[in-house]
Scaffold this motif. Structure first.
Motif, short mmCIF file in Angstrom:
data_model
loop_
_atom_site.label_atom_id
_atom_site.label_comp_id
_atom_site.label_asym_id
_atom_site.label_seq_id
_atom_site.Cartn_x
_atom_site.Cartn_y
_atom_site.Cartn_z
N THR A 280 31.23 -61.23 75.03
CA THR A 280 31.67 -60.13 74.18
C THR A 280 32.43 -59.06 74.97
OG1 THR A 280 29.55 -59.02 74.50
CG2 THR A 280 29.76 -60.51 72.60
N LYS A 281 32.77 -59.39 76.21
CA LYS A 281 33.47 -58.39 77.02
C LYS A 281 34.87 -58.13 76.45
CE LYS A 281 30.11 -58.07 79.94
NZ LYS A 281 30.24 -58.57 81.28
N PRO A 282 35.38 -56.90 76.58
CA PRO A 282 36.69 -56.56 76.00
C PRO A 282 37.83 -57.43 76.53
CG PRO A 282 35.50 -54.57 76.63
CD PRO A 282 34.71 -55.71 77.17
N TYR A 283 37.73 -57.84 77.81
CA TYR A 283 38.87 -58.57 78.36
C TYR A 283 39.09 -59.91 77.67
CZ TYR A 283 35.24 -61.12 80.99
OH TYR A 283 34.16 -61.88 81.36
N PHE A 284 38.06 -60.45 77.01
CA PHE A 284 38.23 -61.78 76.40
C PHE A 284 39.28 -61.73 75.29
CE2 PHE A 284 37.30 -65.55 73.98
CZ PHE A 284 36.95 -66.47 74.95
N GLN A 285 39.20 -60.70 74.44
CA GLN A 285 40.16 -60.60 73.34
C GLN A 285 41.43 -59.85 73.76
OE1 GLN A 285 39.88 -62.20 70.54
NE2 GLN A 285 37.80 -62.96 71.00
N GLU A 286 41.28 -58.87 74.67
CA GLU A 286 42.44 -58.07 75.04
C GLU A 286 43.37 -58.77 76.04
OE1 GLU A 286 39.96 -53.83 74.62
OE2 GLU A 286 40.90 -54.41 76.51
N ILE A 287 42.79 -59.61 76.90
CA ILE A 287 43.61 -60.27 77.93
C ILE A 287 43.76 -61.76 77.68
CG2 ILE A 287 43.78 -60.79 80.40
CD1 ILE A 287 42.33 -58.21 80.98
N LEU A 288 42.61 -62.45 77.55
CA LEU A 288 42.67 -63.91 77.41
C LEU A 288 43.33 -64.33 76.10
CD1 LEU A 288 39.15 -64.85 78.81
CD2 LEU A 288 41.35 -65.09 79.93
N ALA A 289 42.97 -63.64 75.01
CA ALA A 289 43.53 -64.03 73.72
C ALA A 289 45.03 -63.80 73.63
CB ALA A 289 42.82 -63.25 72.61
N THR A 290 45.56 -62.96 74.51
CA THR A 290 47.02 -62.71 74.53
C THR A 290 47.74 -63.56 75.56
OG1 THR A 290 46.69 -60.88 76.07
CG2 THR A 290 46.69 -60.35 73.71
N GLY A 291 47.02 -64.52 76.17
CA GLY A 291 47.67 -65.45 77.08
C GLY A 291 47.55 -65.08 78.54
N GLY A 292 46.83 -64.01 78.89
CA GLY A 292 46.68 -63.62 80.28
C GLY A 292 45.41 -64.19 80.89
N SER A 293 45.28 -64.10 82.22
CA SER A 293 44.09 -64.56 82.91
C SER A 293 43.33 -63.35 83.45
CB SER A 293 44.46 -65.52 84.06
OG SER A 293 45.26 -64.85 85.01
N TYR A 294 42.04 -63.54 83.66
CA TYR A 294 41.19 -62.43 84.13
C TYR A 294 40.47 -62.88 85.40
CZ TYR A 294 37.48 -58.93 84.25
OH TYR A 294 36.63 -57.94 84.64
N TYR A 295 40.46 -62.00 86.42
CA TYR A 295 39.87 -62.33 87.73
C TYR A 295 38.81 -61.28 88.07
CZ TYR A 295 39.54 -62.99 92.78
OH TYR A 295 39.09 -63.20 94.05
N LYS A 296 37.68 -61.76 88.56
CA LYS A 296 36.60 -60.85 88.97
C LYS A 296 35.99 -61.36 90.26
CE LYS A 296 32.74 -60.76 86.58
NZ LYS A 296 31.76 -60.46 85.53
N HIS A 297 35.81 -60.47 91.23
CA HIS A 297 35.24 -60.82 92.54
C HIS A 297 34.03 -59.93 92.78
CE1 HIS A 297 35.59 -60.15 97.13
NE2 HIS A 297 34.59 -60.96 96.84
N GLU A 298 32.88 -60.55 93.02
CA GLU A 298 31.68 -59.78 93.28
C GLU A 298 30.72 -60.58 94.15
OE1 GLU A 298 29.43 -61.04 89.10
OE2 GLU A 298 29.83 -58.94 89.56
#
Length: 598
Positions: free
Chosen positions: A119-137
């Motif tokens: 349910t994170k915002p990036y799923f609909q705001e970034i992934l659904a628009t064709g972009g990729s999301y990167y997280k390093h921790e």
């Protein structure tokens, strides 16, 4: 006299200012060496991992039977399930998840993830628009699959650096879902940060050394000017000569470091060392020795300035290696001659042990030319710096070779992996198109391997795969290579083999495997047999995928006819493979393969 005192005071103030600047530069360099590498390496790794994730995304989408059905309705056949389960074993990821367009996980390498929703915002705001999301921790070691947690815990590490990359699945402009990949980047990150820090440390050290030398030269010049103004011109010329020599040495050391770090092999590295040492230390002849793989002797690799090297020397025959530090013959009242320096004519010499990551890997031996003994003794510090440069370069080449070998080898059998096989086959076909040399491809599959695994266990199955891989590798000659492409499937590339020769080699391989006896525990395992398919270029395909598919079809034909035999591809295999690539079903495609496999 007042003028002299004034000059001395002015020079003293300048020296104090330069010393202060040197301390500030030292502090700044120390901060930069510690702080700069981590964000730079993280940015580089992010760019590389995004690209790999995009490629893995395309790879998964291209291998799924029906991408839209999979992501819209979570429909997957047995082939899809098997492919997804095997993917972590054939790539650098240890975990991945498949999401539908609403963020719900419908497949994951970890069963508890299935059914959860992102349910994170990036799923609909970034992934659904064709972009990729990167997280390093950083995550606990227990979170990362495939690690030896006891070994990691013994090393003092409690966390690992994990990269999460979310990539969208888009077909014809429609967002169907996403794939999340998890990769443990701790080894690569630590390695790259260490390399950057070492490089910065070397550059900073050389610069600080140059500044320190300049301060010393200025100080000595000032003292000489105060003592004797009438010798000023001669002293200035001497100072200029020293500066030119120092600048030349610093320049040569910088160039040596740059060239050594760009060398692709140890042979190339030693050739560079020979050429540079001739200019850096013209008053000495020298040679380089490196430990053999057995670690019982050192092999002579290079020599320069009329020097010579022996083919092999024993480590006990060098006082520098025996004592673990630089040995200088001619500096003490009582000296002992190293065995490798015989026959000896009384000239002084240095023995510098070459260290890499705390381990002695070789020896740098320097001997003074006749009449140059004084200059030779003065060059000890410069020679030590050269030895350190060579040490770091050898360590980098060996580590690069190890990383490259790990990237193209299958960890279980030691054979080449599928990626290397595909690249080699493509190069072989390009070479064949230029000179007309024949190429044959042999596909191998262990008969009834799943039943064997279920009966005797996976450890016994691994022993069988290693035994088969060893037999295939022993059957290769010249430019021929054996590869494990996944599971119990293997392939051999045979360049410069006629079709008749390839069939003979295939039968020899089959007989060699049939003759293998594998013991597991206190008993011998059942007889091992293989089914073999053979395809020839260009008769059965002009593209790598066509040739591989033809050999695979011949393999399944061998299974249909009773297994433990060799079959050659027929000439209809090209059209059948082409039809399958375009989405059409032929009698020799998926249905036939499944029936043959079972």
């Amino acid at each position: 006299m007042k003028q002299i005192d004034k000059t001395g005071q002015t020079s003293g103030l300048k020296i104090a200012g330069i010393s202060l600047m040197l301390m500030m530069l030292t502090a700044l360099a120390g901060w930069g060496i510690y702080a700069i590498p981590a964000p730079v390496v993280d940015r580089m790794l992010e760019s590389d991992l995004r690209l790999r994730a995009s490629q893995l995304n395309q790879h998964i989408a291209s291998h799924l039977h029906d991408v839209e059905a999979t992501f819209k309705h979570a429909i997957m056949d047995d082939h899809d399930q098997e492919f997804l389960e095997l993917l972590p074993e054939t790539s650098e990821i240890y975990r991945f998840k498949l999401f539908d367009r609403n963020g719900r996980v419908f497949w994951s390498t970890r069963a508890p993830d299935v059914g959860t929703t992102n349910t994170k915002p990036y799923f609909q705001e970034i992934l659904a628009t064709g972009g990729s999301y990167y997280k390093h921790e950083e995550k606990p070691i227990a979170e990362v699959s495939g690690l030896n947690h006891e070994v990691m815990a013994g090393s003092g590490k409690k966390t690992c650096h994990v990269a999460e990359i979310y990539t969208p699945v888009v077909i014809d402009g429609e967002f169907l879902g996403a794939i999340a990949f998890y990769s443990d980047i701790t080894p690569q990150r630590d390695l790259f940060i260490t390399r950057v820090r070492w490089s910065l440390a070397v550059l900073s050290g050389v610069s600080l050394l140059a500044l320190t030398a300049v301060i010393l030269v200025i100080y000595r010049t000032n003292r000489r000017q105060v003592r004797d103004l009438r010798a000023r011109a001669a002293k200035e010329r001497e100072l200029m000569d020293d500066q030119l020599r120092l600048a030349r040495e610093v320049r040569l050391l910088g160039e040596l470091n740059e060239w050594l770090q760009s060398s692709r092999s140890l042979d190339e590295l030693f050739d560079m060392v020979s050429r540079f040492m001739t200019h850096i230390l013209p008053e000495a002849e020298g040679s380089v020795y490196v430990y053999s793989n057995s670690r019982d002797v050192l092999d002579g690799c290079a020599s320069w300035n009329e020097g010579s090297h022996k083919a092999h020397i024993h480590p006990e025959g060098c006082w520098g290696l025996r004592r673990g530090r630089t040995y200088e013959f001619g500096a003490s009242e009582i000296d002992f001659i190293c065995e490798h320096a015989e026959p000896h004519d009384g000239r002084p010499y240095f023995c510098f042990p070459i260290l890499a990551h705390g381990e002695t890997v070789g020896l740098l031996h320097l001997r003074a030319h006749d009449g140059r003994e004084e200059a030779f003794h003065d060059s000890k510090k410069l020679a030590q710096l050269c030895a350190e440069q060579v040490s770091m370069a050898i360590a980098n080449v060996r580590m690069r070779d190890q990383l490259h070998d790990q990237s193209v080898r299958d960890p279980l059998t030691g054979l080449f992996n599928r990626r290397h096989m595909t690249e080699t086959l493509r190069k072989s076909i390009n070479r064949s198109q230029q000179n007309g040399s024949p190429i044959s491809l042999i596909a191998v599959d262990v008969d009834h391997f799943k039943k064997f695994n279920d009966t005797h266990g996976h450890d016994a199955g691994d022993m069988v795969l290693r035994a088969v891989g060893s037999a295939l590798e022993q059957g290769c000659d010249r430019d021929e290579i054996a590869c494990r492409i996944g599971g119990e499937e293997f392939m051999l590339i045979l360049p410069d083999n006629t079709p008749d020769d390839a069939m003979t080699r295939a039968e020899q391989v089959r007989q060699a495997v049939e003759g293998i006896s594998v013991r597991y525990g206190e008993k011998s395992l059942p007889r091992i047999t293989i089914s073999v398919g053979v395809a020839h270029y260009p008769a059965h395909g002009v593209m790598p995928q066509d040739l591989m598919r033809s050999a695979d079809d011949a393999l399944y034909a061998a299974k249909d006819k009773g297994r433990n035999q060799v079959q050659v591809a027929n000439f209809g295999a090209i059209s059948a493979s082409t039809a399958e690539l375009s989405g059409q079903k032929t009698p020799e495609t998926k249905g036939a393969r499944k029936s043959a496999a079972t």
